[in-house]
Design an enzyme around this catalytic site. Structure first.
Site, PDB file in Angstrom:
ATOM      1  N   ASP A  19      -3.010   8.967   1.806  1.00  0.00           N
ATOM      2  CA  ASP A  19      -2.388  10.237   1.410  1.00  0.00           C
ATOM      3  C   ASP A  19      -3.040  11.338   2.241  1.00  0.00           C
ATOM      4  O   ASP A  19      -4.256  11.561   2.149  1.00  0.00           O
ATOM      5  CB  ASP A  19      -2.639  10.461  -0.092  1.00  0.00           C
ATOM      6  CG  ASP A  19      -1.972  11.733  -0.592  1.00  0.00           C
ATOM      7  OD1 ASP A  19      -1.628  12.618   0.214  1.00  0.00           O
ATOM      8  OD2 ASP A  19      -1.801  11.834  -1.836  1.00  0.00           O
ATOM      9  N   LEU A  24      -8.792  12.364   6.371  1.00  0.00           N
ATOM     10  CA  LEU A  24      -8.680  11.040   6.983  1.00  0.00           C
ATOM     11  C   LEU A  24      -9.744  10.925   8.061  1.00  0.00           C
ATOM     12  O   LEU A  24      -9.822  11.771   8.948  1.00  0.00           O
ATOM     13  CB  LEU A  24      -7.274  10.911   7.594  1.00  0.00           C
ATOM     14  CG  LEU A  24      -6.956   9.660   8.390  1.00  0.00           C
ATOM     15  CD1 LEU A  24      -7.051   8.414   7.511  1.00  0.00           C
ATOM     16  CD2 LEU A  24      -5.538   9.761   8.961  1.00  0.00           C
ATOM     17  N   LEU A  36       4.772  13.405  10.137  1.00  0.00           N
ATOM     18  CA  LEU A  36       6.097  13.203   9.523  1.00  0.00           C
ATOM     19  C   LEU A  36       5.956  12.978   8.017  1.00  0.00           C
ATOM     20  O   LEU A  36       6.908  12.567   7.356  1.00  0.00           O
ATOM     21  CB  LEU A  36       6.798  11.997  10.165  1.00  0.00           C
ATOM     22  CG  LEU A  36       7.048  12.111  11.669  1.00  0.00           C
ATOM     23  CD1 LEU A  36       7.215  10.752  12.315  1.00  0.00           C
ATOM     24  CD2 LEU A  36       8.271  12.950  11.941  1.00  0.00           C
ATOM     25  N   THR A  55       1.164  18.275   0.161  1.00  0.00           N
ATOM     26  CA  THR A  55       1.344  17.437   1.354  1.00  0.00           C
ATOM     27  C   THR A  55       1.581  18.330   2.566  1.00  0.00           C
ATOM     28  O   THR A  55       1.024  18.103   3.654  1.00  0.00           O
ATOM     29  CB  THR A  55       2.545  16.482   1.160  1.00  0.00           C
ATOM     30  OG1 THR A  55       2.276  15.668   0.036  1.00  0.00           O
ATOM     31  CG2 THR A  55       2.781  15.614   2.388  1.00  0.00           C
ATOM     32  N   ASN A  62      -5.248  19.088   7.061  1.00  0.00           N
ATOM     33  CA  ASN A  62      -6.133  17.947   7.350  1.00  0.00           C
ATOM     34  C   ASN A  62      -5.798  17.292   8.688  1.00  0.00           C
ATOM     35  O   ASN A  62      -6.688  16.931   9.465  1.00  0.00           O
ATOM     36  CB  ASN A  62      -6.027  16.897   6.242  1.00  0.00           C
ATOM     37  CG  ASN A  62      -6.754  17.327   4.977  1.00  0.00           C
ATOM     38  OD1 ASN A  62      -7.634  18.198   5.032  1.00  0.00           O
ATOM     39  ND2 ASN A  62      -6.405  16.742   3.852  1.00  0.00           N
ATOM     40  N   ALA A  77       6.633  17.877  11.858  1.00  0.00           N
ATOM     41  CA  ALA A  77       8.038  17.705  11.470  1.00  0.00           C
ATOM     42  C   ALA A  77       8.375  18.801  10.477  1.00  0.00           C
ATOM     43  O   ALA A  77       8.106  18.685   9.283  1.00  0.00           O
ATOM     44  CB  ALA A  77       8.250  16.332  10.849  1.00  0.00           C
ATOM     45  N   TYR A 108       9.325  22.412  -1.141  1.00  0.00           N
ATOM     46  CA  TYR A 108       9.567  21.846   0.191  1.00  0.00           C
ATOM     47  C   TYR A 108       9.738  22.962   1.222  1.00  0.00           C
ATOM     48  O   TYR A 108       9.022  23.005   2.226  1.00  0.00           O
ATOM     49  CB  TYR A 108      10.810  20.958   0.132  1.00  0.00           C
ATOM     50  CG  TYR A 108      11.074  20.153   1.384  1.00  0.00           C
ATOM     51  CD1 TYR A 108      10.305  19.034   1.694  1.00  0.00           C
ATOM     52  CD2 TYR A 108      12.114  20.495   2.243  1.00  0.00           C
ATOM     53  CE1 TYR A 108      10.569  18.276   2.842  1.00  0.00           C
ATOM     54  CE2 TYR A 108      12.378  19.744   3.379  1.00  0.00           C
ATOM     55  CZ  TYR A 108      11.604  18.641   3.674  1.00  0.00           C
ATOM     56  OH  TYR A 108      11.868  17.894   4.806  1.00  0.00           O
ATOM     57  N   THR A 138      19.113  14.067   9.125  1.00  0.00           N
ATOM     58  CA  THR A 138      19.014  12.881   9.982  1.00  0.00           C
ATOM     59  C   THR A 138      19.318  11.648   9.136  1.00  0.00           C
ATOM     60  O   THR A 138      19.008  11.618   7.945  1.00  0.00           O
ATOM     61  CB  THR A 138      17.599  12.799  10.581  1.00  0.00           C
ATOM     62  OG1 THR A 138      17.349  14.007  11.296  1.00  0.00           O
ATOM     63  CG2 THR A 138      17.448  11.628  11.531  1.00  0.00           C
ATOM     64  N   ARG A 149      19.641  11.100  -0.543  1.00  0.00           N
ATOM     65  CA  ARG A 149      20.374  12.027   0.321  1.00  0.00           C
ATOM     66  C   ARG A 149      21.815  11.558   0.504  1.00  0.00           C
ATOM     67  O   ARG A 149      22.158  10.415   0.186  1.00  0.00           O
ATOM     68  CB  ARG A 149      19.652  12.179   1.665  1.00  0.00           C
ATOM     69  CG  ARG A 149      18.578  13.255   1.592  1.00  0.00           C
ATOM     70  CD  ARG A 149      17.750  13.327   2.841  1.00  0.00           C
ATOM     71  NE  ARG A 149      16.886  12.164   2.949  1.00  0.00           N
ATOM     72  CZ  ARG A 149      16.054  11.946   3.965  1.00  0.00           C
ATOM     73  NH1 ARG A 149      15.986  12.812   4.948  1.00  0.00           N
ATOM     74  NH2 ARG A 149      15.295  10.870   3.980  1.00  0.00           N
TER      75      ARG A 149
HETATM   76  N1  UDP Z   1      25.205  15.733  -1.970  1.00  0.00           N
HETATM   77  C1  UDP Z   1      26.319  15.247  -2.633  1.00  0.00           C
HETATM   78  N2  UDP Z   1      26.237  14.019  -3.243  1.00  0.00           N
HETATM   79  C2  UDP Z   1      25.103  13.267  -3.220  1.00  0.00           C
HETATM   80  C3  UDP Z   1      23.965  13.759  -2.528  1.00  0.00           C
HETATM   81  C4  UDP Z   1      24.057  15.005  -1.916  1.00  0.00           C
HETATM   82  O1  UDP Z   1      27.383  15.893  -2.659  1.00  0.00           O
HETATM   83  O2  UDP Z   1      25.124  12.164  -3.793  1.00  0.00           O
HETATM   84  C5  UDP Z   1      25.315  17.029  -1.267  1.00  0.00           C
HETATM   85  C6  UDP Z   1      24.182  18.004  -1.563  1.00  0.00           C
HETATM   86  O3  UDP Z   1      24.472  18.769  -2.711  1.00  0.00           O
HETATM   87  C7  UDP Z   1      24.181  18.830  -0.281  1.00  0.00           C
HETATM   88  C8  UDP Z   1      24.603  17.834   0.802  1.00  0.00           C
HETATM   89  O4  UDP Z   1      25.253  16.770   0.124  1.00  0.00           O
HETATM   90  O5  UDP Z   1      25.151  19.851  -0.356  1.00  0.00           O
HETATM   91  C9  UDP Z   1      23.419  17.279   1.597  1.00  0.00           C
HETATM   92  O6  UDP Z   1      22.474  16.845   0.670  1.00  0.00           O
HETATM   93  P1  UDP Z   1      21.175  16.019   1.064  1.00  0.00           P
HETATM   94  O7  UDP Z   1      20.468  15.700  -0.218  1.00  0.00           O
HETATM   95  O8  UDP Z   1      21.517  14.898   1.954  1.00  0.00           O
HETATM   96  O9  UDP Z   1      20.278  16.992   1.938  1.00  0.00           O
HETATM   97  P2  UDP Z   1      20.037  18.571   2.028  1.00  0.00           P
HETATM   98  O10 UDP Z   1      20.710  18.960   3.292  1.00  0.00           O
HETATM   99  O11 UDP Z   1      20.640  19.281   0.860  1.00  0.00           O
HETATM  100  O12 UDP Z   1      18.561  18.703   2.059  1.00  0.00           O
END
Ligand code: UDP
Length: 298
Positions: A19, A24, A36, A55, A62, A77, A108, A138, A149
């Site tokens: 972590d 480290l 990353l 993080t 770190n 990143a 974040y 990505t 995502r």
């Molecule tokens: N999103 C969605 N359905 C899902 C997951 C995400 O409609 O099952 C939408 C989310 O609300 C955002 C977009 O897709 O508008 C991209 O979301 P992601 O979590 O991939 O990344 P973000 O760009 O928001 O960090």
């Protein structure tokens, strides 16, 4: 672990699970540090927001310290999230962003912004050869099925015959960069001389609505019985996102080469080959894509 398994027996490879919030100690010389670390999926980074923030702040500090100690070059990143829900479109690196510093994404967004500040402070003072990539969405093979995502969610749902979850009305946009293009960009930024001393956007500037993406996924998996379901839009979800990549083109001679129409079938083929519980069959053109499309550079 599973993604680096093919490298396990390579003589130039060693995996240290650690972590970065804890210091480290490495005794061998270090030439390059790619930071990353950090969950990048909204549900994952929001699951432990304090750890996400630490993080990015303590962890980045770190690793910068490690780079300084060995005179190593450092690549951070960073993310398109530093632009928040942007009021400028497309997003250029000189746009300062529109971030809610008290919202659920702040751990974040603000963590990554603080990490950039640390990198540029140590770069300006001549302590670390720090470089900052602002990575836009990505995707590609080897994502975790439960990552959360959009691309992995839609692909896994379609392959399993589950409803495709669309948050909001699906008219928000994202621009999707294939993993091999991104890796090429990260290496180019790490190796370019002199250090540009400014953040560099890395992403694919081709913009899609989430509805368009869902239609593409269903068209590539015609056997899927999935339908779209609309669910509430998460708080502070950015409405539009598209990188201006002219800086990367000029400084790194970098631009993406894999359009979504190529990268998405490869990603679907990989998930179809590795997922358990898949009920749909793959169309021939997608199934032809290699399950392991890229060898990692060593
Ligand atoms: N999103 C969605 N359905 C899902 C997951 C995400 O409609 O099952 C939408 C989310 O609300 C955002 C977009 O897709 O508008 C991209 O979301 P992601 O979590 O991939 O990344 P973000 O760009 O928001 O960090």
């Amino acid at each position: 672990m599973i993604n680096v398994e093919p490298l396990e027996n390579h003589p130039n490879f060693r995996l240290i699970e650690h972590d970065i919030c804890d210091l480290l100690e490495i005794t061998e010389p270090v030439d390059f540090v790619y930071n990353l670390a950090c969950a990048a999926s909204p549900p994952r980074y929001q699951a432990d927001p304090v750890h996400t923030m630490m993080t990015n702040v303590a962890g980045t500090k770190n690793l910068l310290q490690l780079a300084e100690h060995y005179g190593a070059s450092f690549l951070q990143a960073s993310t398109s999230e530093v632009y928040g829900d942007p009021e400028e479109h497309p997003q250029r690196e000189d746009y300062w962003g529109h971030v809610n510093c008290t919202g659920p994404r702040a751990c974040y967004d603000e963590g990554k912004r603080a990490a950039e500040a640390l990198c540029f402070d140590l770069y300006r003072s001549g302590q670390v050869d720090a470089r900052v990539a602002r990575i836009f969405n990505t995707y590609g093979p080897r994502m975790q099925p439960e990552d959360g995502r959009i691309i992995s969610n839609l692909v896994v749902q379609a392959l399993r015959g589950l409803p495709l979850t669309i948050y909001g009305n699906g008219e928000q946009t994202r621009s999707f960069c294939y993993v091999s293009d991104l890796v090429r960009g990260l290496i180019a930024l790490m190796e370019v001389n002199p250090n540009p001393g400014v953040p560099v956007n890395l992403g694919n500037p081709h913009e899609f609505t989430i509805n368009e993406l869902a239609e593409m996924v269903l068209a590539l998996i015609p056997a899927s019985s999935s339908k779209l379901v609309y669910e509430p839009l998460p708080t502070d979800d950015p409405q539009r996102r598209k990188p201006d990549i002219s800086r990367a083109e000029e400084l790194l001679d970098w631009r993406p080469s894999v359009p979504l129409a190529e990268g998405l079938p490869q990603t679907i083929a990989w998930f179809a080959a590795t997922l358990t519980g898949v009920t749909t069959t793959m169309p021939a053109h997608a199934a032809e894509a290699p399950a392991r499309p890229a060898q990692l550079p060593l």
